[in-house]
Design a protein around this motif. Structure first.
Motif, mmCIF file in Angstrom:
data_model
loop_
_atom_site.group_PDB
_atom_site.id
_atom_site.type_symbol
_atom_site.label_atom_id
_atom_site.label_comp_id
_atom_site.label_asym_id
_atom_site.label_seq_id
_atom_site.Cartn_x
_atom_site.Cartn_y
_atom_site.Cartn_z
ATOM 1 N N ARG A 1 0.862 -1.186 0.000
ATOM 2 C CA ARG A 1 0.000 0.000 0.000
ATOM 3 C C ARG A 1 0.892 1.227 0.000
ATOM 4 N N ILE B 1 -5.006 -3.512 -9.459
ATOM 5 C CA ILE B 1 -4.442 -2.450 -8.606
ATOM 6 C C ILE B 1 -5.602 -1.514 -8.248
ATOM 7 N N VAL C 1 -2.672 3.693 -3.092
ATOM 8 C CA VAL C 1 -2.579 2.693 -4.153
ATOM 9 C C VAL C 1 -2.255 1.361 -3.494
ATOM 10 N N SER C 2 -2.999 0.302 -3.839
ATOM 11 C CA SER C 2 -2.716 -0.990 -3.208
ATOM 12 C C SER C 2 -2.884 -2.131 -4.200
ATOM 13 N N THR C 3 -2.119 -3.181 -3.976
ATOM 14 C CA THR C 3 -2.288 -4.392 -4.785
ATOM 15 C C THR C 3 -1.651 -5.574 -4.075
ATOM 16 N N SER D 1 1.054 -8.194 -4.124
ATOM 17 C CA SER D 1 2.350 -8.195 -4.780
ATOM 18 C C SER D 1 2.593 -9.517 -5.514
ATOM 19 N N VAL E 1 3.282 -1.074 -8.447
ATOM 20 C CA VAL E 1 2.215 -0.057 -8.276
ATOM 21 C C VAL E 1 2.520 1.242 -9.032
ATOM 22 N N GLY F 1 -0.115 2.974 -11.053
ATOM 23 C CA GLY F 1 -1.103 3.665 -10.226
ATOM 24 C C GLY F 1 -0.574 5.011 -9.745
#
Length: 443
Positions: free
Chosen positions: A296, A329, A350-352, A354, A363, A366
Motif C-alpha cells: 500500500r 491495482i 494505491v494498493s495491490t 504483490s 504499483v 497507479g
C-alpha cells in the motif's frame, strides 16, 4: 481471577464488530489491545506528524495543521447496500457515524481513466464501449436486476449454479472491454478466475453494485467523515454499552491452553479466563500462515486526480489484464471534504497484491496517475490467514486485510468468523428507518 465468555485481542475493525455483536447477544466480553490506540493494523493516524514518525519519514512541511489530518493505514470504501453497512444499521452503530457518498468510480483502460458506467444514462454517454455494446450491457444489467434466485422464471434459460460467468457474458454477446469493466469494476472481482466459476455469484455482485448505486447516483460507495478510525470506536462503544470491558495499551504475555483448548489470557501478570478467544494474526503468529503480500502506498496530494472530473473522492481500479498482471491495482481517493486532510489536500492510496520481489515497481502505473505527489508512505505487509478454523482450540483468528479498497471481502471474513464462533449464520436484516433516512439523499 476474572471469568469471561469471550476475550478479544486487538481492536481492528473486524475484532470490534465481532466483540460488539457478542456483547449485544449477552456474552461477557473482555477486549485487550497491546496498542494505546484503537484500530490495530487498520487504524487511522492523527495528527499528521504521527504518520511521518510511523514511517520514519522527515517532515511534514507545508501540509496545514497536523491535527486536521486522519489518515487510514488501510483505506476501504463501503458499498451502500453491502453487508457491512447492514451490520452498522442492525447494531445502530450508524448513530456514531456520518457517511458521505464517494463522488465517482473509475476504471483504467489503455493508459487513461474512465468513469464506470453503472446507470443507463452513464452507459449511453460512456466512451468505454460502442453503440452495440451499450445495448448488450444494458440487457445484462436488466437481467441481473430482475434476477431472483428463488424464482426460476427470472433465469431466462440460464442455470446460475452451472453456467460459468464466461458463458453468461458470451450469451449476452459482450465484448472483451465490457467483460473487463463488468467483472472488475462492477462485480469487483480482483482477478479473472471468476470467469470459469458459476455465474450466480457475479450476478449477485452486479445486482449489489446496482442497488447500492440506486441509492446515491454518483457512486455506490460510502466513506465516513473523519475516516475509518471512527468505526472500531463505534463498535467499542456498542460493546461497552452492553457491559464489555476494554483494556488498551496492555501487553499480552501468554495465551494459556488446557488440553489444546484456550483457557485464559495472561496480561501484566494477571490471568483472565475465557471460553473463547478472538484475535487478529499479530497475537498468534504460530496459528497463521502467509499466503501473499500486499503493498500500500499512501500519497498526499494538493490536487484532485486527473480525469476524475475534479472529484473530491473516488475509486479507481486498474484491471490486471491492462498491465499483464494476475491481480488488480486499487486506488482510493479521499480529501478535506471528509475532514481527513487540511483544506485543499487529498489522500490517495494505491494498493495491490504483490506478484514480484519489487512491489513498488508493480504499483508505479497507479502512482503515475496521481502525479505530482507531495509525499509517499510505503508499507508492504504479509497476507496472513488462520491455519485452522478454531473449533478445537476455541481460538478464532481473523484474516489480514487484503488489497481491495472496498469492504466486501472483509464482510465475508466477519461472517465466516461469526459462523465459526457461534455455529450460526450472521443474519442481519436492514431496518426500515435506515432506508427512509437514506432516500433523502436523492431528492
Amino acid at each position: 481471577m476474572q471469568e469471561y465468555d469471550v476475550i478479544v485481542l486487538g481492536t481492528g475493525l473486524k475484532e470490534c464488530i465481532i466483540s460488539g455483536l457478542m456483547s449485544q447477544s449477552g456474552k461477557k466480553v473482555l477486549h485487550i489491545d497491546k496498542n494505546p490506540y484503537y484500530g490495530g493494523e487498520s487504524a487511522s493516524i492523527s495528527p499528521l506528524e504521527e504518520l511521518y514518525k510511523k514511517f520514519k519519514v522527515p517532515g511534514p512541511k507545508a501540509m496545514g495543521l497536523g491535527k486536521e489530518w486522519n489518515i487510514d493505514l488501510i483505506p476501504k470504501f463501503f458499498l451502500a447496500n453491502g453487508q457491512l453497512v447492514k451490520i452498522l444499521v442492525h447494531t445502530e452503530v450508524t448513530r456514531y457515524l456520518d457517511f458521505k457518498v464517494v463522488e465517482g468510480s473509475y476504471i483504467y483502460k489503455a493508459g487513461k481513466v474512465h468513469k464506470v458506467p453503472a446507470t443507463e444514462e452513464d452507459a449511453q454517454a460512456s466512451d468505454l464501449m460502442g453503440m452495440f455494446d451499450k445495448r448488450r450491457f444494458r440487457k445484462l444489467l436488466l437481467f441481473a436486476l430482475n434476477f431472483d434466485e428463488r424464482n426460476p422464471r427470472t433465469f431466462q434459460d440460464v442455470n446460475p449454479k452451472k453456467m460459468t460467468t464466461r458463458d453468461l457474458f458470451c450469451r449476452f454477446d459482450l465484448g472483451l472491454d465490457v467483460m473487463e469493466f463488468t467483472g472488475h469494476a462492477i462485480a469487483l472481482h480482483s482477478s479473472d478466475s471468476y470467469l470459469d466459476q458459476p455465474c450466480v455469484e457475479t450476478i449477485r455482485r452486479i445486482r449489489l453494485y446496482s442497488e447500492s448505486l440506486s441509492r446515491h447516483t454518483s457512486s455506490p460507495y460510502l466513506y465516513p467523515m473523519y475516516g475509518l478510525g471512527e468505526l472500531p470506536q463505534g463498535f467499542a462503544r456498542l460493546s461497552a454499552e452492553y457491559g464489555g470491558t476494554f483494556l488498551l495499551n496492555r501487553p499480552v504475555d501468554e495465551i494459556v491452553m488446557d488440553n489444546g483448548k484456550v483457557k485464559a489470557v495472561k496480561s501484566e501478570g494477571k490471568l483472565f479466563h475465557c471460553k473463547q478467544l478472538i484475535c487478529d494474526p499479530s497475537y498468534v503468529p504460530n496459528r497463521v500462515r502467509k499466503v501473499g503480500r500486499v503493498i500500500r502506498v499512501i500519497c498526499l496530494l494538493n490536487h484532485p486526480v486527473k480525469n476524475t472530473h475534479e472529484a473530491n473522492s473516488c475509486q479507481i481500479i486498474i484491471p490486471q489484464a491492462q498491465l499483464n498482471r494476475k491481480s488488480d491495482i486499487y486506488i482510493s481517493v479521499v480529501s478535506f471534504t471528509h475532514n481527513v486532510a487540511s483544506d485543499g489536500m487529498y489522500i490517495a492510496t494505491v494498493s495491490t497484491t504483490s506478484e514480484t520481489s519489487n512491489p513498488e515497481k508493480e504499483v508505479q502505473p497507479g502512482l503515475d496517475l496521481l502525479e505530482p505527489i507531495m509525499q509517499k508512505f510505503v508499507s508492504i505487509r504479509n497476507l496472513l490467514v488462520p491455519i485452522e478454523d478454531g473449533k478445537n482450540s476455541q481460538i478464532f483468528v481473523s484474516r489480514s486485510y487484503d488489497a481491495t479498497n472496498h469492504f466486501e471481502t472483509e464482510s465475508e471474513d466477519i461472517a465466516d468468523l461469526y459462523r465459526r464462533i457461534t455455529g450460526a449464520e450472521l443474519c442481519i436484516g436492514g431496518s426500515q428507518r435506515h432506508q427512509s433516512h437514506n432516500s433523502e439523499d436523492n431528492d
